[in-house]
Design a protein around this motif. Structure first.
Motif, PDB file in Angstrom:
ATOM      1  N   MET A 133       0.823  -1.211   0.000  1.00  0.00           N
ATOM      2  CA  MET A 133       0.000   0.000   0.000  1.00  0.00           C
ATOM      3  C   MET A 133       0.863   1.269   0.000  1.00  0.00           C
ATOM      4  O   MET A 133       1.270   1.759   1.048  1.00  0.00           O
ATOM      5  CB  MET A 133      -0.936   0.033   1.201  1.00  0.00           C
ATOM      6  CG  MET A 133      -1.824   1.282   1.166  1.00  0.00           C
ATOM      7  SD  MET A 133      -3.180   1.187   2.322  1.00  0.00           S
ATOM      8  CE  MET A 133      -2.306   1.365   3.861  1.00  0.00           C
ATOM      9  N   PRO A 134       1.164   1.805  -1.203  1.00  0.00           N
ATOM     10  CA  PRO A 134       1.831   3.103  -1.252  1.00  0.00           C
ATOM     11  C   PRO A 134       0.856   4.193  -0.783  1.00  0.00           C
ATOM     12  O   PRO A 134      -0.350   4.071  -1.012  1.00  0.00           O
ATOM     13  CB  PRO A 134       2.158   3.276  -2.736  1.00  0.00           C
ATOM     14  CG  PRO A 134       1.190   2.404  -3.460  1.00  0.00           C
ATOM     15  CD  PRO A 134       0.851   1.270  -2.543  1.00  0.00           C
ATOM     16  N   VAL A 135       1.389   5.188  -0.126  1.00  0.00           N
ATOM     17  CA  VAL A 135       0.567   6.332   0.284  1.00  0.00           C
ATOM     18  C   VAL A 135       1.141   7.560  -0.412  1.00  0.00           C
ATOM     19  O   VAL A 135       2.299   7.928  -0.176  1.00  0.00           O
ATOM     20  CB  VAL A 135       0.581   6.507   1.816  1.00  0.00           C
ATOM     21  CG1 VAL A 135      -0.337   7.659   2.210  1.00  0.00           C
ATOM     22  CG2 VAL A 135       0.154   5.215   2.512  1.00  0.00           C
ATOM     23  N   HIS A 136       0.371   8.155  -1.283  1.00  0.00           N
ATOM     24  CA  HIS A 136       0.852   9.292  -2.074  1.00  0.00           C
ATOM     25  C   HIS A 136       0.803  10.551  -1.213  1.00  0.00           C
ATOM     26  O   HIS A 136      -0.212  11.260  -1.197  1.00  0.00           O
ATOM     27  CB  HIS A 136      -0.003   9.455  -3.322  1.00  0.00           C
ATOM     28  CG  HIS A 136      -0.082   8.211  -4.173  1.00  0.00           C
ATOM     29  ND1 HIS A 136       1.030   7.501  -4.563  1.00  0.00           N
ATOM     30  CD2 HIS A 136      -1.150   7.561  -4.702  1.00  0.00           C
ATOM     31  CE1 HIS A 136       0.657   6.465  -5.309  1.00  0.00           C
ATOM     32  NE2 HIS A 136      -0.657   6.477  -5.405  1.00  0.00           N
ATOM     33  N   MET A 137       1.878  10.802  -0.486  1.00  0.00           N
ATOM     34  CA  MET A 137       1.854  11.868   0.510  1.00  0.00           C
ATOM     35  C   MET A 137       2.051  13.262  -0.090  1.00  0.00           C
ATOM     36  O   MET A 137       2.807  13.447  -1.043  1.00  0.00           O
ATOM     37  CB  MET A 137       2.949  11.627   1.561  1.00  0.00           C
ATOM     38  CG  MET A 137       2.632  10.475   2.499  1.00  0.00           C
ATOM     39  SD  MET A 137       1.137  10.748   3.486  1.00  0.00           S
ATOM     40  CE  MET A 137       1.775  11.855   4.756  1.00  0.00           C
ATOM     41  N   CYS A 138       1.382  14.223   0.527  1.00  0.00           N
ATOM     42  CA  CYS A 138       1.620  15.641   0.237  1.00  0.00           C
ATOM     43  C   CYS A 138       1.538  15.970  -1.257  1.00  0.00           C
ATOM     44  O   CYS A 138       2.371  16.695  -1.793  1.00  0.00           O
ATOM     45  CB  CYS A 138       2.966  16.088   0.786  1.00  0.00           C
ATOM     46  SG  CYS A 138       3.166  15.805   2.543  1.00  0.00           S
TER      47      CYS A 138
ATOM     48  N   LEU B 279      -6.738  -1.460  -6.415  1.00  0.00           N
ATOM     49  CA  LEU B 279      -7.750  -0.655  -5.723  1.00  0.00           C
ATOM     50  C   LEU B 279      -7.118   0.684  -5.342  1.00  0.00           C
ATOM     51  O   LEU B 279      -5.902   0.758  -5.130  1.00  0.00           O
ATOM     52  CB  LEU B 279      -8.197  -1.360  -4.434  1.00  0.00           C
ATOM     53  CG  LEU B 279      -9.025  -2.632  -4.607  1.00  0.00           C
ATOM     54  CD1 LEU B 279      -8.560  -3.707  -3.637  1.00  0.00           C
ATOM     55  CD2 LEU B 279     -10.506  -2.331  -4.415  1.00  0.00           C
ATOM     56  N   GLY B 280      -7.941   1.720  -5.259  1.00  0.00           N
ATOM     57  CA  GLY B 280      -7.439   3.022  -4.813  1.00  0.00           C
ATOM     58  C   GLY B 280      -8.374   3.590  -3.765  1.00  0.00           C
ATOM     59  O   GLY B 280      -9.567   3.262  -3.747  1.00  0.00           O
TER      60      GLY B 280
ATOM     61  N   ILE C 282      -2.616  -1.510  -3.496  1.00  0.00           N
ATOM     62  CA  ILE C 282      -3.681  -0.601  -3.043  1.00  0.00           C
ATOM     63  C   ILE C 282      -3.092   0.790  -2.876  1.00  0.00           C
ATOM     64  O   ILE C 282      -2.194   1.001  -2.056  1.00  0.00           O
ATOM     65  CB  ILE C 282      -4.256  -1.072  -1.684  1.00  0.00           C
ATOM     66  CG1 ILE C 282      -4.823  -2.490  -1.815  1.00  0.00           C
ATOM     67  CG2 ILE C 282      -5.334  -0.098  -1.189  1.00  0.00           C
ATOM     68  CD1 ILE C 282      -5.276  -3.094  -0.496  1.00  0.00           C
ATOM     69  N   GLU C 283      -3.563   1.752  -3.661  1.00  0.00           N
ATOM     70  CA  GLU C 283      -3.056   3.120  -3.541  1.00  0.00           C
ATOM     71  C   GLU C 283      -3.876   3.891  -2.519  1.00  0.00           C
ATOM     72  O   GLU C 283      -5.101   3.946  -2.634  1.00  0.00           O
ATOM     73  CB  GLU C 283      -3.231   3.861  -4.864  1.00  0.00           C
ATOM     74  CG  GLU C 283      -2.410   3.396  -6.017  1.00  0.00           C
ATOM     75  CD  GLU C 283      -2.845   4.184  -7.250  1.00  0.00           C
ATOM     76  OE1 GLU C 283      -2.451   5.345  -7.398  1.00  0.00           O
ATOM     77  OE2 GLU C 283      -3.628   3.626  -8.045  1.00  0.00           O
TER      78      GLU C 283
ATOM     79  N   PRO D  22      -5.105   9.318 -13.439  1.00  0.00           N
ATOM     80  CA  PRO D  22      -5.352   9.855 -12.102  1.00  0.00           C
ATOM     81  C   PRO D  22      -4.873   8.882 -11.014  1.00  0.00           C
ATOM     82  O   PRO D  22      -5.056   7.674 -11.142  1.00  0.00           O
ATOM     83  CB  PRO D  22      -6.877   9.996 -12.050  1.00  0.00           C
ATOM     84  CG  PRO D  22      -7.311  10.053 -13.474  1.00  0.00           C
ATOM     85  CD  PRO D  22      -6.342   9.212 -14.240  1.00  0.00           C
ATOM     86  N   LEU D  23      -4.256   9.417  -9.968  1.00  0.00           N
ATOM     87  CA  LEU D  23      -3.831   8.564  -8.861  1.00  0.00           C
ATOM     88  C   LEU D  23      -5.057   7.919  -8.238  1.00  0.00           C
ATOM     89  O   LEU D  23      -6.112   8.532  -8.131  1.00  0.00           O
ATOM     90  CB  LEU D  23      -3.092   9.372  -7.803  1.00  0.00           C
ATOM     91  CG  LEU D  23      -1.713   9.904  -8.171  1.00  0.00           C
ATOM     92  CD1 LEU D  23      -1.029  10.452  -6.916  1.00  0.00           C
ATOM     93  CD2 LEU D  23      -0.844   8.851  -8.828  1.00  0.00           C
TER      94      LEU D  23
END
Ligand SMILES: *Cc1c(COP(=O)(O)O)cnc(C)c1O
Length: 397
Positions: free
Chosen positions: A129-134, A177-178, A155-156, A170-171
């Motif tokens: 699960m990457p977390v697209h921070m900031c 799954l996103g 899972i994004e 789009p992210l």
């Protein structure tokens, strides 16, 4: 950011549609609602904007992460690899299902380091699960390769980067799954709310049923619906969905305003040779919600963070000393402080946190400062802010 800065007539109109007939629930009551289906409409517009087959609205971003994992069959004893720099919601959502969060280092993108992910894979790993921070993203190509090689679910968590894209997509729409958050401080808000997006028909059905007590949503008599499996209540209300609908339509406008403000600040800070901006993976375009950069070391970042505050520059964060976003201050997680007994598997699965160190993450987060980009600033305010930022940072070097 946040979208609430520009709350106005469009949001009020959508909410009033709901108040006019009083159907505050997203399902049923067809006759009473005068054709207003705000949650359904928002889901369809999300599908169009995010170019994805299915969007399921739920009660929060944290719920969205839990539901996304449940939909993919992740549960008791399964390991989910996640970054050391995120929001507490990430491990909360994983532990809710009895699964085990495996925290790994970030890199200069301020998101998951693919190499650290590779090293953390075990026979129990089920998902990454990457977390697209900031406002910016993880290296999704590299993570997709790892996931397909090891047969893992991707899972994004795009709660902080709605409106950003990677290689034109789009992210949130790229992984299996996103997840998006529509809480009050995100780029677009519904007050409280979250979204699960996917192109996988089965995962979507699971998310749809699971978030509403397992209801199959077949036919138009709610009382007569069957329950193919157990679920829970993670529903969003029509009032919240109404606000979100108005805000989603303004997302492109919000991103454009942020981009303009971001570029003014970035150009000014580019004069400081010791300052390096965060890395955005090739092909990525930020949502411009934050301007994030690195200073030479922890010392200078701490001093700069103080001088920014003293100089009247608000909303700049040095996450190293922050208890919401970075492993260093998550003592309640390391000590497993829960109100109720945890399963043996989770307790054992989290033992590694007693000794694991995060030197690589410390090195990046220690040197990082991330500044929020607001929607309500005038151009003059942005220019004044830019010169104050340059002065404050130079004084720390
Ligand atoms: C805000 C946020 C969430 C969860 O959102 P809520 O809607 O507040 O539950 C999850 N992950 C990240 C990275 C967030 O910033």
């Amino acid at each position: 950011m946040p979208g609430f800065e520009l709350f106005g007539d469009a949001e009020r109109k959508e909410v009033n549609d709901v108040l006019d007939n009083g159907v505050l629930m997203r399902y049923g009551f067809d006759g009473m609602r005068n054709g207003h289906w705000k949650a359904k409409a928002l889901e369809h517009e999300l599908e169009a904007q995010l170019k994805v087959n299915h969007a399921q609205l739920v009660s929060s971003g944290t719920a969205a992460v839990t539901i996304a994992m449940a939909s993919a069959g992740i549960g008791s004893g399964d390991e989910v690899i996640m970054p050391s720099f995120t929001f507490v919601a990430s491990f909360e959502a994983i532990m809710m299902l009895g699964a085990i969060p495996i925290l790994v280092d970030i890199d200069d993108t301020l998101t998951l380091d693919p190499e650290a992910v590779r090293k953390a894979i075990s026979p129990r790993t089920k998902a990454v699960m990457p977390v697209h921070m900031c406002g910016s993203m993880a290296n999704l190509d590299a993570l997709q390769v790892i996931c397909s090689t090891h047969n893992l679910i991707l899972i994004e968590d795009s709660s902080q980067a709605t409106g950003a894209t990677y290689k034109g997509k789009p992210l949130g729409s790229i992984g299996d799954l996103g997840c998006l958050s529509l809480d009050f401080v995100k780029i677009i808000t519904s007050g409280e709310g979250g979204v699960v997006v996917t192109n996988n028909e089965t995962f979507y059905k699971h998310a749809d049923h699971y978030s509403d007590h397992g209801h199959d949503h077949v036919g138009n008599d709610r009382g007569a619906e069957t329950h193919p499996f157990l679920g829970y209540n993670f529903r969003i209300s029509e009032l919240n969905a109404a606000v979100g609908l108005a805000q989603l339509r303004r997302l492109p406008e919000f991103v454009a305003i942020q981009k303009k403000n971001y570029n003014i600040l970035r150009e000014a800070l580019s004069q400081i040779p010791e300052l390096k901006f965060r890395t955005v993976p090739e092909g990525g375009e930020e949502s411009y919600s934050f301007l994030s950069f690195f200073l030479p070391n922890l010392e200078t970042a701490r001093i700069a963070s103080d001088s920014l505050k003293e100089g009247g520059v608000d909303a700049c964060f040095h996450y190293y000393d922050n208890s919401w976003h970075y492993i260093r201050k998550w003592q309640h997680l390391k000590d497993l402080k829960t109100l109720y007994p945890l399963s043996k598997e989770v307790k054992e699965g989290l033992k590694y946190l007693e000794t694991k160190t995060f030197e690589q993450s410390d090195a990046y987060i220690g040197r990082n400062i991330s500044c929020l980009i607001k929607l309500s600033w005038t151009e003059e305010e942005v220019r004044t802010r830019a010169s104050k930022m340059v002065d404050a940072i130079k004084s720390a070097l």
